[in-house]
Design an enzyme around this catalytic site. Structure first.
Site, PDB file in Angstrom:
ATOM      1  N   HIS A  10      -6.208  -1.852  27.482  1.00 16.92           N
ATOM      2  CA  HIS A  10      -5.838  -2.869  26.493  1.00 16.92           C
ATOM      3  C   HIS A  10      -4.629  -2.439  25.655  1.00 16.92           C
ATOM      4  CE1 HIS A  10      -7.378  -0.424  23.187  1.00 16.92           C
ATOM      5  NE2 HIS A  10      -8.397  -0.132  23.985  1.00 16.92           N
ATOM      6  N   GLU A  82     -15.698   0.107  26.942  1.00 18.06           N
ATOM      7  CA  GLU A  82     -15.304   1.473  26.604  1.00 18.06           C
ATOM      8  C   GLU A  82     -16.519   2.400  26.544  1.00 18.06           C
ATOM      9  OE1 GLU A  82     -13.551   3.902  26.855  1.00 18.06           O
ATOM     10  OE2 GLU A  82     -12.061   3.960  25.253  1.00 18.06           O
TER      11      GLU A  82
END
Length: 196
Positions: A10, A82
């Site tokens: 990201h 994550e």
């Protein structure tokens, strides 16, 4: 038949900028993160790289990044979120433990604080991305994930020696290209944005 996966980290977030541990917690993209994601989208368009399917983690920084790259429909998946860092999330990165010299990662450290181990993160990333690529209509796929999770996925297919030899660094908006065939991913290349 060989398929292609573009696995991307990201864009820069407020926590990245403040050097805070994110994990399962979230923070918004910065102006730089937004601009960088748009730049990656422009790169894909200019190079006529098209995706038959797009995926991202369930964390907003990943979906926000993906939406800046393409306006095509996408699916959010928990399996590519994550690494969970437990009570360390939101805290300063200076609290991160030293790298385990044997495993060359944080190993089991975060488990005792409600987080995940390196092996757990790697297993769910491999399982999820394999399932994606095994879908018959998925030939060229984009998946937006995160730094720690992407690194552990890469470690499954490349040794630390090879990662160091190739000087692979996962900056925000880094795009890793893998080929996929018969249940195995093969690392092809990495593209980081030019530094200003």
């Amino acid at each position: 038949m060989t398929k292609t996966l573009y696995l991307m980290r990201h864009g820069q977030t407020l926590f990245n900028q403040l050097k805070r541990i994110q994990g399962s917690s979230d923070s918004p993209l910065t102006d730089k993160g937004i601009a960088d994601a748009r730049q990656v989208g422009a790169y894909f368009k200019e190079n006529e790289i098209h995706f038959d399917h797009a995926y991202c983690s369930t964390q907003e920084r990943a979906s926000d990044t993906l939406e800046l790259i393409t306006n095509q429909p996408y699916e959010r998946l928990k399996g590519i979120k994550e690494w969970g860092f437990g009570v360390f999330e939101g805290e300063s990165e200076v609290l991160n433990p030293k790298i385990d010299p044997v495993r060359q990662s944080h190993g089991e450290f975060f488990v005792q604080y409600g987080g995940e181990s390196d092996v757990q993160v790697q297993a769910r990333m491999v399982r999820t991305l394999t399932a994606i690529m095994d879908r018959p209509d998925n030939q060229q796929v984009l998946a937006v994930s995160h730094g720690g999770a992407t690194f552990m996925f890469l470690r499954k297919w490349l040794s630390m020696d090879e990662i160091k030899r190739q000087k692979i660094v996962l900056d925000n908006c880094a795009v890793l290209k893998f080929t996929y065939e018969d249940g195995k991913f093969t690392f092809q290349s990495i593209r980081n944005l030019p530094t200003n």
